[in-house]
Design a protein around this motif. Structure first.
Motif, PDB file in Angstrom:
ATOM      1  N   GLY A   1       0.827  -1.191   0.000  1.00  0.00           N
ATOM      2  CA  GLY A   1       0.000   0.000   0.000  1.00  0.00           C
ATOM      3  C   GLY A   1       0.863   1.244   0.000  1.00  0.00           C
ATOM      4  N   PRO A   2       0.251   2.419   0.135  1.00  0.00           N
ATOM      5  CA  PRO A   2       1.027   3.662   0.144  1.00  0.00           C
ATOM      6  C   PRO A   2       2.033   3.664   1.289  1.00  0.00           C
ATOM      7  N   ALA A   3       3.243   4.138   1.002  1.00  0.00           N
ATOM      8  CA  ALA A   3       4.291   4.167   2.023  1.00  0.00           C
ATOM      9  C   ALA A   3       4.016   5.291   3.015  1.00  0.00           C
ATOM     10  N   PRO A   4       4.253   5.061   4.301  1.00  0.00           N
ATOM     11  CA  PRO A   4       4.093   6.131   5.293  1.00  0.00           C
ATOM     12  C   PRO A   4       5.188   7.168   5.120  1.00  0.00           C
ATOM     13  N   PRO A   5       4.907   8.414   5.391  1.00  0.00           N
ATOM     14  CA  PRO A   5       5.892   9.480   5.150  1.00  0.00           C
ATOM     15  C   PRO A   5       7.183   9.282   5.932  1.00  0.00           C
ATOM     16  N   ARG A   6       7.139   8.681   7.106  1.00  0.00           N
ATOM     17  CA  ARG A   6       8.341   8.603   7.940  1.00  0.00           C
ATOM     18  C   ARG A   6       9.228   7.419   7.606  1.00  0.00           C
ATOM     19  N   LEU A   7       8.817   6.550   6.682  1.00  0.00           N
ATOM     20  CA  LEU A   7       9.589   5.337   6.420  1.00  0.00           C
ATOM     21  C   LEU A   7      10.950   5.678   5.809  1.00  0.00           C
ATOM     22  N   ASN A   8      12.025   5.106   6.358  1.00  0.00           N
ATOM     23  CA  ASN A   8      13.370   5.255   5.828  1.00  0.00           C
ATOM     24  C   ASN A   8      13.501   4.420   4.568  1.00  0.00           C
ATOM     25  N   THR A   9      13.852   5.021   3.461  1.00  0.00           N
ATOM     26  CA  THR A   9      13.874   4.323   2.180  1.00  0.00           C
ATOM     27  C   THR A   9      15.152   3.561   1.938  1.00  0.00           C
ATOM     28  N   SER A  10      16.075   3.596   2.877  1.00  0.00           N
ATOM     29  CA  SER A  10      17.328   2.866   2.653  1.00  0.00           C
ATOM     30  C   SER A  10      17.102   1.383   2.874  1.00  0.00           C
ATOM     31  N   LYS A  11      17.771   0.530   2.108  1.00  0.00           N
ATOM     32  CA  LYS A  11      17.665  -0.910   2.222  1.00  0.00           C
ATOM     33  C   LYS A  11      18.738  -1.425   3.162  1.00  0.00           C
ATOM     34  N   GLY A  12      18.401  -2.351   4.030  1.00  0.00           N
ATOM     35  CA  GLY A  12      19.346  -2.915   4.981  1.00  0.00           C
ATOM     36  C   GLY A  12      19.524  -4.395   4.735  1.00  0.00           C
ATOM     37  N   ASN A  13      19.963  -5.141   5.797  1.00  0.00           N
ATOM     38  CA  ASN A  13      20.149  -6.578   5.663  1.00  0.00           C
ATOM     39  C   ASN A  13      18.824  -7.281   5.917  1.00  0.00           C
ATOM     40  N   GLY A  14      18.883  -8.628   5.977  1.00  0.00           N
ATOM     41  CA  GLY A  14      17.647  -9.396   6.083  1.00  0.00           C
ATOM     42  C   GLY A  14      16.895  -9.173   7.361  1.00  0.00           C
TER      43      GLY A  14
END
Length: 713
Positions: free
Chosen positions: A694-707
């Motif tokens: 669904g739509p991403a929340p505004p505060r979500l960090n868009t960086s990808k991390g590990n599993g």
């Protein structure tokens, strides 16, 4: 004897044997006349009737006035009797018969009627034509009257015999006191007794208790039924004196029992028989029979009433003994079962025990709920071989032993192994079957072991019923004798809203049918029944225990994990998918699509269904168990869904770069492309892969991390 006969030559009197002169047979004629018997000769061709004086006396005809015409005799008869006589004669003549016999009534001068009998032979010519009739006529009134009396007597005896046979048959089928009262008051009860009303009372500690009433009865009136024995009332007087009372009128009833005078106007019977019920010199109570029309009791009828009372008394004595023995047996069985079931956190539990309806003895069925460390608990349902008090006693000892072994903290397999050894050491020839499970409702983990018993049923939150394959061992006691005390453990996962059902064979065994039929019926009723544990237990008891005839004891345990429905703004569902269920994957996809439609989020259904399939396939292919699917709505700050698949494997999935011809390895790539964010986190003994769509929340960090941290596409 009819004027319609055709004319012909007169007959030779000597040929008939009755036309000779009276002087030739005076002695015979006088003897016949003294017995009101005469003879006749009838010429059919000449239409002439010759009849001697004795015969005319039988018909009440003056010999001096007799004109030898048949009609002179026929006119003496009533039209109905005349028509019956003529029909008999005409049928005999036209039908080619050689004789006829007929009884009819002749009116006499004094107004009475005389039964008359004619026995005649028809004489025919060579060509078969009837031309003469000879015969005798006699007064048969005494014979017919005696025959009617005998016939009426036989009818009364047959009626009395039928009453005794019906009562004996009904009482022979009565096992309990309730059965006896049902036989007396049920359909055909009054007919079987030949009465218009019945009252049956039992005495205990000098108190009369009316246990059966039907039809017209004195005891239906206020104050005249149950209560202390009172000699001023007829039934109480009969019981106290031990003598029967036969009442043939209400006046005589009031004279003997003045206390009844205010009630006479409300009574609808004329006669009554009050009979003591005595068996083996023990007074059990009294039986009252009421009659609307009867005004007298003959000797035979009194003997019949006393015989009926004896039959009822013997049946009551047997039924009372049965009820006492059954009460003792069921009391023993009840004492062996837990008095109360503890409340559990995170769910609800219901238990039922039903003793068999038929037979004196109870079985060894039992249930138990056992508190264990770390907020866990054990549940067990089992059955000791046999249906007697010995089986119930063994059950009580085995239940306590199994409870002790479970409370010591042993795993389920060890608990049953030790219980088997305990039963073998009791030195009895009995064995037992049971299913035991350790339950942790916080995680939904259920560890099940089975000893020759039925496995559990699981009702899913959508109403489907699963039959998980639970490995089993030999029955308790037998396994020790064969030195095979291995009870493999099977792990099940109970998601919120799901229900576990344990039961004994009495719930599914229908006499004369395969047990699979009963199990199928149980599965159907579990699916159709209400969701609550108590309501479902009642539903199964009502639909199945009574359906099979209840010839066996039943123990039933229903455990439901509390549903997790979220809130109206953030609904949630849980679904368990068994690894061996071939339809589980497609059903899970359908459930997800339907839920999102119900939650007005159908635009996310395609992506959610695709991700559901990928995550579940990964679990079912690469782990050794099932998966728990959780779907919920995250309302703040942007309404979206969170989908989680939990399994028991500690191995985390890893991202791969599949080639063009590879058939696997694209699951996490697809998840990364479709989901707003996703991640993996440890859960108990396994892990959970989750994602949000669904739509991403505004505060979500868009960086990808590990599993181990959230990812965002």
């Amino acid at each position: 004897m009819t004027d319609s006969s055709r004319p012909a030559v007169p007959a030779d009197p000597d040929e008939a044997g009755f036309g000779r002169s009276p002087s030739c047979e005076t002695g015979t004629a006088e003897r016949l006349a003294m017995n009101r018997t005469g003879s006749f000769e009838w010429d059919l061709d000449a239409r002439i009737l010759d009849i001697d004086e004795a015969g005319l006396m039988v018909f009440g005809v003056d010999p001096a006035a007799f004109d030898r015409r048949p009609s002179t005799v026929l006119e003496r008869l009533d039209p109905t009797e005349r028509a019956r006589l003529e029909m008999t004669i005409n049928e005999a003549i036209s039908g080619g018969h050689n004789s006829y016999s007929v009884h009819f009534q002749v009116p006499l001068a004094d107004g009475s009627r005389q039964w008359t009998h004619v026995q005649a032979r028809i004489l025919r010519s060579v060509d078969g034509r009837a031309h003469r009739v000879i015969g005798v006529v006699r007064d048969a009134t005494a014979e017919v009257t005696h025959s009617a009396f005998v016939s009426d007597l036989e009818k009364r005896h047959q009626r009395q015999t039928n009453i005794v046979e019906r009562t004996t048959s009904a009482m022979s089928r009565a096992v309990t006191v309730d059965d006896v009262t049902a036989a007396l008051t049920g359909p055909g009860g009054l007919t079987g007794l030949g009465a218009d009303g019945v009252a049956l009372g039992l005495v205990e500690n000098s108190v009369l208790n009316i246990i059966a009433l039907s039809g017209d009865s004195l005891e239906v009136l206020d104050g005249l039924g149950s209560g202390p024995l009172d000699a001023n009332l007829p039934l109480g007087d009969t019981i106290l004196s031990g003598r029967p009372r036969f009442i043939t009128s209400l006046a005589s009833l009031v004279r003997r029992y003045p206390a009844l005078e205010p009630h006479v106007g409300r009574l609808n019977f004329r006669a009554a028989a009050y009979l003591p019920l005595v068996a083996q010199a023990r007074s059990l109570g009294g039986l009252a029979l009421f009659y609307r029309e009867r005004a007298v009791f003959s000797a035979d009828e009194r003997i019949l009433c006393l015989g009926l009372a004896a039959i009822v008394a013997q049946s009551l004595q047997r039924a009372i003994l049965f009820d006492e023995e059954r009460e003792f047996a069921t009391g023993l069985q009840s004492a062996m079962l837990p008095r109360r079931i503890q409340e559990i956190e995170g769910g609800e539990i219901a238990v039922r025990y039903h003793a068999a309806w038929s037979g004196r003895q109870v079985g060894g069925d039992w249930y138990d709920v056992i508190a264990l460390p770390k907020n866990r608990f054990g549940i067990v349902v089992g059955d000791v071989q046999g249906h007697d008090t010995h089986a119930a006693a063994i059950m009580g000892q085995l239940r306590i032993a199994l409870r002790a072994y479970a409370g010591e903290g042993h795993p389920p397999s060890t608990v049953l192994a030790r219980a088997s050894r305990f039963l073998a050491e009791l030195d009895t020839d009995r064995f037992a079957t049971c299913t035991y499970a350790q339950v942790d409702l916080a995680t939904g983990t259920v560890r099940v072991v089975r000893a020759g018993h039925f496995g559990p049923l699981i009702r899913h939150s959508d109403g489907r019923v699963g039959t998980p394959q639970v490995r089993g061992g030999l029955p308790l006691g037998i396994s020790t004798a064969f030195r095979d005390e291995e009870y493999p453990e099977t792990r099940l996962d109970l998601v919120p809203g799901e229900t576990l059902v344990l039961y004994t064979d009495g719930l599914v065994e229908e006499p004369g049918a395969d047990v699979d039929v009963g199990v199928a019926a149980l599965i159907h009723e579990v699916s159709d029944g209400p969701a609550g544990a108590e309501e479902l237990a009642d539903h199964l008891s009502d639909r199945l225990w009574e359906r099979w005839g209840s010839g066996d004891d039943v123990a039933l345990l229903v455990l439901r994990r509390s549903p997790d429905l979220g809130s109206p703004r953030a609904p949630r569902l849980h679904q368990y998918i068994h690894q061996a269920d071939p339809e589980g994957l497609s059903e899970a996809r359908a459930i997800v699509r339907q839920a999102l439609s119900d939650w007005e989020m159908a635009e996310l259904a395609d992506d959610a269904e695709l991700v559901t399939g990928e995550l579940l396939v990964n679990v079912l292919l690469h782990t050794e168990g099932g998966a728990v699917l959780t779907l919920e709505v995250l309302p703040e700050p942007v309404r979206r869904i969170r989908l989680s698949v939990q399994d028991r494997s500690s191995v985390w999935p890893r991202r791969r770069t599949p080639g063009e011809t590879s058939t696997s390895g694209r699951g996490l790539l697809l998840l990364d492309a479709v989901a707003t964010c996703w991640g993996i986190e440890p859960r108990g003994e396994g892990k959970a892969v989750w994602c949000e769509i669904g739509p991403a929340p505004p505060r979500l960090n868009t960086s990808k991390g590990n599993g181990g941290v959230p990812h965002r596409s």
